[in-house]
Enzyme design. Structure first.
Site: not given
Ligand code: PEP
Length: 271
Positions: A34-36, A120, A122, A192, A198, A233, A254
């Site tokens: 997921n590039w966000k 998600h 966010e 998640e 993040g 993470s 992410g």
């Molecule tokens: C995500 O955005 O779904 C995610 C898991 O981010 P990260 O790997 O940076 O924690």
């Protein structure tokens, strides 16, 4: 890597690890990047050239990249010839009409998207997406023949109060109420924990496995068939340990998906 792990009872983690050959269905591992809201044409081209070169031909794991909407077509063309699939980061619950700024599932299907991330954290937190809205998005994704990646996860406060399973159950039940459970045959779940996304903090294997096992049990008869990803993470140094757990079928990434070497190392750990 294939998983055939689900156990109807709920043994302790150590026992699960020992017994994870005990059941029937096989699940291919899946890694989703997921590039966000990151990247530009030039950076994307460099990243995708490396990823596409590193993920050719047959594998035992599926790999998906979800770029921002404006880059879907570009990403699709740069991935052609590789085995990497295309996904989107969110979608409208409506198929067409007067919804300024929205993107529909039929549009995503037109662009060769196969997967859509929904719910998600966010978007739940920053865009105020409710459980109900996420459920309607799930229905739209399913209606278009795309595969929803439904994200659920508890906040730090929920975790500190020991209410993680209650939160996950509420988020899952909101979707079950709209769709029933059978449609999950063509869906992916992602656990998640909000406090791990993040932040550089990863759930311990015990914490992750507890929730994954719980989520699997909520799926009833489909428990052994549905892929459940872990996100929060995940990096190349911790991926292997997480993927070895019986109820974890890959990762939603992410930060790690923005670095080709890191991303491919995690894909290879799943393969
Ligand atoms: C995500 O955005 O779904 C995610 C898991 O981010 P990260 O790997 O940076 O924690």
């Amino acid at each position: 890597m294939f998983k055939s792990s689900w156990l109807p009872l709920a043994p302790a983690l150590g026992e699960v690890l020992l017994l994870n050959k005990a059941s029937n269905a096989e699940r291919r591992q899946l890694v989703v990047g997921n590039w966000k809201m990151n990247g530009n044409l030039q950076q994307n081209a460099a990243l995708l050239a490396k990823v596409a070169a590193g993920w050719q031909g047959e594998h035992n794991a599926d790999v998906v990249i979800c770029p921002p909407f404006p880059y879907l077509m570009h990403t699709n063309s740069l991935l052609s010839g590789s085995s990497v699939l295309l996904g989107a980061q969110t979608v409208s619950e409506n198929d067409q009409g007067a919804y300024t700024g929205e993107i529909s599932c039929p549009m995503l299907a037109d662009l060769n998207c196969k997967f859509v991330i929904i719910g998600h954290n966010e978007r739940r937190r920053m865009q105020g997406e409710t459980d109900e809205q996420v459920a309607r998005q799930f229905v739209a994704v399913h209606r278009a023949g795309l595969i929803p990646i439904l994200c659920v996860g508890e906040s730090l406060k929920d975790r500190e109060q020991g209410r993680q399973l209650e939160t996950i159950s509420r988020q899952l039940n909101a979707v079950f109420a709209h769709t029933g459970k059978d449609v999950f045959k063509n869906a992916v779940l992602a656990y998640e924990p909000v406090w791990a996304v993040g932040t550089g903090k990863t759930a311990t294997p015990e914490q992750a496995e507890e929730v994954h096992r719980f989520m699997r049990a909520q799926l009833g008869g489909l428990a052994s068939e549905v892929r459940i990803l872990y996100g929060g993470s995940v990096k190349s140094h911790n991926a292997q340990q997480l993927f070895a757990l019986p109820d974890i079928d890959g990762a939603l990434l992410g930060g790690a998906s923005l670095d080709a070497d890191e991303f491919l190392a995690i894909c290879k750990a799943a393969d």
